[in-house]
Design a protein around this motif. Structure first.
Motif, PDB file in Angstrom:
ATOM      1  N   TYR A 135       0.956  -1.224  -0.002  1.00 29.16           N
ATOM      2  CA  TYR A 135       0.174   0.056  -0.108  1.00 29.16           C
ATOM      3  C   TYR A 135       0.825   1.212  -0.111  1.00 29.16           C
ATOM      4  N   HIS A 136       0.400   2.409  -0.733  1.00 25.28           N
ATOM      5  CA  HIS A 136       0.932   3.642  -0.795  1.00 25.28           C
ATOM      6  C   HIS A 136       0.842   4.285   0.408  1.00 25.28           C
ATOM      7  N   VAL A 137      -0.166   4.371   0.721  1.00 22.19           N
ATOM      8  CA  VAL A 137      -0.615   5.053   2.266  1.00 22.19           C
ATOM      9  C   VAL A 137      -1.399   4.014   3.185  1.00 22.19           C
ATOM     10  N   VAL A 138      -1.056   3.970   4.270  1.00 23.73           N
ATOM     11  CA  VAL A 138      -1.587   3.084   5.368  1.00 23.73           C
ATOM     12  C   VAL A 138      -2.156   4.318   6.491  1.00 23.73           C
ATOM     13  N   ILE A 139      -3.382   4.363   6.575  1.00 25.37           N
ATOM     14  CA  ILE A 139      -4.148   5.044   7.821  1.00 25.37           C
ATOM     15  C   ILE A 139      -4.587   4.050   9.023  1.00 25.37           C
ATOM     16  N   VAL A 140      -3.857   4.786  10.100  1.00 25.83           N
ATOM     17  CA  VAL A 140      -4.305   3.938  11.315  1.00 25.83           C
ATOM     18  C   VAL A 140      -5.494   4.624  12.096  1.00 25.83           C
ATOM     19  N   ALA A 141      -6.619   4.193  12.119  1.00 23.19           N
ATOM     20  CA  ALA A 141      -7.834   4.938  12.303  1.00 23.19           C
ATOM     21  C   ALA A 141      -8.412   4.044  13.596  1.00 23.19           C
ATOM     22  N   THR A 142      -7.683   3.299  14.296  1.00 24.56           N
ATOM     23  CA  THR A 142      -8.128   2.692  15.495  1.00 24.56           C
ATOM     24  C   THR A 142      -8.433   3.508  16.811  1.00 24.56           C
ATOM     25  N   THR A 143      -8.809   2.968  17.619  1.00 27.78           N
ATOM     26  CA  THR A 143      -8.990   3.788  19.150  1.00 27.78           C
ATOM     27  C   THR A 143      -7.854   4.199  19.400  1.00 27.78           C
ATOM     28  N   VAL A 144      -6.635   3.296  19.720  1.00 28.47           N
ATOM     29  CA  VAL A 144      -5.615   3.640  19.906  1.00 28.47           C
ATOM     30  C   VAL A 144      -4.402   3.054  18.893  1.00 28.47           C
ATOM     31  N   SER A 145      -3.570   4.061  18.739  1.00 27.59           N
ATOM     32  CA  SER A 145      -2.361   3.648  17.624  1.00 27.59           C
ATOM     33  C   SER A 145      -1.228   2.871  18.218  1.00 27.59           C
ATOM     34  N   THR A 146      -1.493   1.602  18.565  1.00 27.88           N
ATOM     35  CA  THR A 146      -0.618   1.039  19.424  1.00 27.88           C
ATOM     36  C   THR A 146       0.672   0.555  18.516  1.00 27.88           C
ATOM     37  N   THR A 147       1.576   0.091  19.128  1.00 20.06           N
ATOM     38  CA  THR A 147       2.914  -0.297  18.414  1.00 20.06           C
ATOM     39  C   THR A 147       2.535  -1.255  17.618  1.00 20.06           C
ATOM     40  N   GLU A 148       1.826  -2.379  18.342  1.00 19.45           N
ATOM     41  CA  GLU A 148       1.321  -3.474  17.455  1.00 19.45           C
ATOM     42  C   GLU A 148       0.705  -3.052  16.176  1.00 19.45           C
ATOM     43  N   LEU A 149      -0.346  -2.224  16.341  1.00 19.83           N
ATOM     44  CA  LEU A 149      -1.040  -1.693  15.009  1.00 19.83           C
ATOM     45  C   LEU A 149      -0.200  -1.016  14.018  1.00 19.83           C
TER      46      LEU A 149
END
Ligand SMILES: NC(=O)c1ccc[n+]([C@@H]2O[C@H](COP(=O)([O-])OP(=O)(O)OC[C@H]3O[C@@H](n4cnc5c(N)ncnc54)[C@H](OP(=O)(O)O)[C@@H]3O)[C@@H](O)[C@H]2O)c1
Length: 359
Positions: free
Chosen positions: A227-241
């Motif tokens: 992927y050219h862009v990966v957006i993290v839109a979860t409750t918390v941006s954990t290290t694992e995510l």
């Protein structure tokens, strides 16, 4: 003192103290109606993940803008002071990123005080009269409009045509990112941990079945380094995510952090200050297993982001069916119990919970 003949002697409002949410009736503070006051009577309120975080105390509250508890609303101006630039009867929404001198939205009336310049940013006129029937919340949409605008600015792109965009999280934010990224020309692929939000996204017609996958699929070879862009839109941006997001990213991709971060958070651990990158909307190079990535983020929104959101809805109604993000409607009486249960994770709704106030 200003004349306000249509205002009541008392009104219902919510308090959040030491993790306890209560709804009570208070005398209406007529002396709070000043020349610098806009009083909003909400028709509809939205519960945001940030409200739940403030109930359990897991959110850093910025001093310049105050708590978010009760910030998603659409309502009518019930009183406008002489130095506000507003008029009674205007349909408005709130931008909570401007001033902390406002009361909670989880109430029959919301008081916003400020200079004319502050109020011009904090209270935003809603041009879409139909929003009272097809209810959606302008603030979370404005935040996504803002975030993707910042993404394009930070990467010097004009659109996302031909880009593969992955989104982690199919909550209200993740789904809205997918809609807007698609509108900007990308093919979005959403990954979500739980089944309920995946099913909701497809049932509501927001995503096609092939556009949404279990989060575990992110580890599958066909998704790695893609992927050219990966957006993290979860409750918390954990290290694992963030690690999962980095695995999905192609060499040279942008890792865009939108989900919660707290002061001192770093990624990769001990390296880039991910909380500052998100809040100050920066972009920094990072490395992940030999891949060169750009870590970026966005935070909050401005009045022009609301206006762009209203324009997008008006001109592309089929691309932005935001009213379909709602999964439950409740009354204000039910709010303290519901938000407490949501915050304690005893209750989870795949879409937005909307509070309808009596007309
Ligand atoms: N940057 C900004 O300006 C801004 C503005 C608004 C909101 N936000 C952030 O965006 C976040 C998401 O908002 P929202 O409205 O979309 O919330 P939401 O509707 O409650 O959705 C939360 C999402 O996070 C996922 N999730 C939660 N914990 C997870 C975990 N441990 N592992 C994997 N996935 C997990 C949930 O997946 P499941 O279905 O599996 O539970 C769901 O997809 C908020 O918490 C807030 O931090 C940022």
């Amino acid at each position: 003192m200003p004349q306000a003949p249509n205002l009541p002697a008392e009104y219902a409002t919510t308090t959040l103290r030491d993790g306890v949410v209560s709804l009570g009736t208070r005398p209406f503070p007529h002396d709070a109606l000043r020349a610098d006051t806009v009083l909003i009577k909400p028709h509809h309120l939205g519960i945001c993940r940030a409200d739940a975080k403030e109930v359990v105390g897991s959110r850093d509250v910025p001093e310049d803008r105050g708590p978010l508890f009760g910030h998603e609303l659409v309502g009518t101006v019930a009183f406008a002071g002489a130095r506000t630039g507003f008029r009674e009867g205007e349909l408005v929404t709130l931008n909570p990123n401007i001033t902390p001198t406002r009361t909670t939205g989880f109430a029959e009336y919301v008081f916003v005080h400020g200079t004319e310049a502050q109020l011009d940013q904090a209270v935003v006129r809603v041009p879409e009269a139909g929003i009272r029937d097809a209810v959606w919340m302008p603030e979370p949409f404005a935040c996504i409009v803002h975030a993707l605008r910042r993404l394009l600015e930070l990467t010097a792109l004009t659109d996302l045509r031909g880009r593969r965009v992955a989104v982690l999280g199919a909550g209200c934010a993740g789904l809205t990112f997918a809609l807007y990224a698609r509108h900007l020309g990308a093919s979005p692929t959403v990954f979500n941990r739980g089944e309920a939000r995946r099913a909701f996204a497809v049932q509501q017609g927001l995503l096609a079945a092939e556009e949404i996958h279990p989060l575990t699929d992110a580890k599958a070879p066909q998704h790695q380094d893609r992927y050219h862009v990966v957006i993290v839109a979860t409750t918390v941006s954990t290290t694992e995510l963030l690690d999962t997001a980095s695995d999905l990213a192609a060499d040279g991709a942008v890792l865009f952090v939108y989900g919660g971060t707290r002061r001192g958070d770093t990624y990769p651990p001990g390296r880039a200050d991910v909380d500052t990158i998100r809040r100050a909307e920066l972009i920094e190079p990072v490395e992940h297993h030999g891949k060169r990535l750009h870590l970026a983020g966005a935070y909050g929104c401005h009045r022009e982001d609301y206006e762009e959101g209203f324009r997008l809805r008006a001109e592309h109604p089929l691309a932005f069916p935001l009213e379909k993000l709602t999964s439950l409607r409740i009354g204000l009486d039910d709010f303290p119990r519901r938000v407490t249960d949501i915050a304690a994770e005893r209750e989870d709704h795949p879409g937005k919970v909307i509070i309808d106030l009596a007309p």
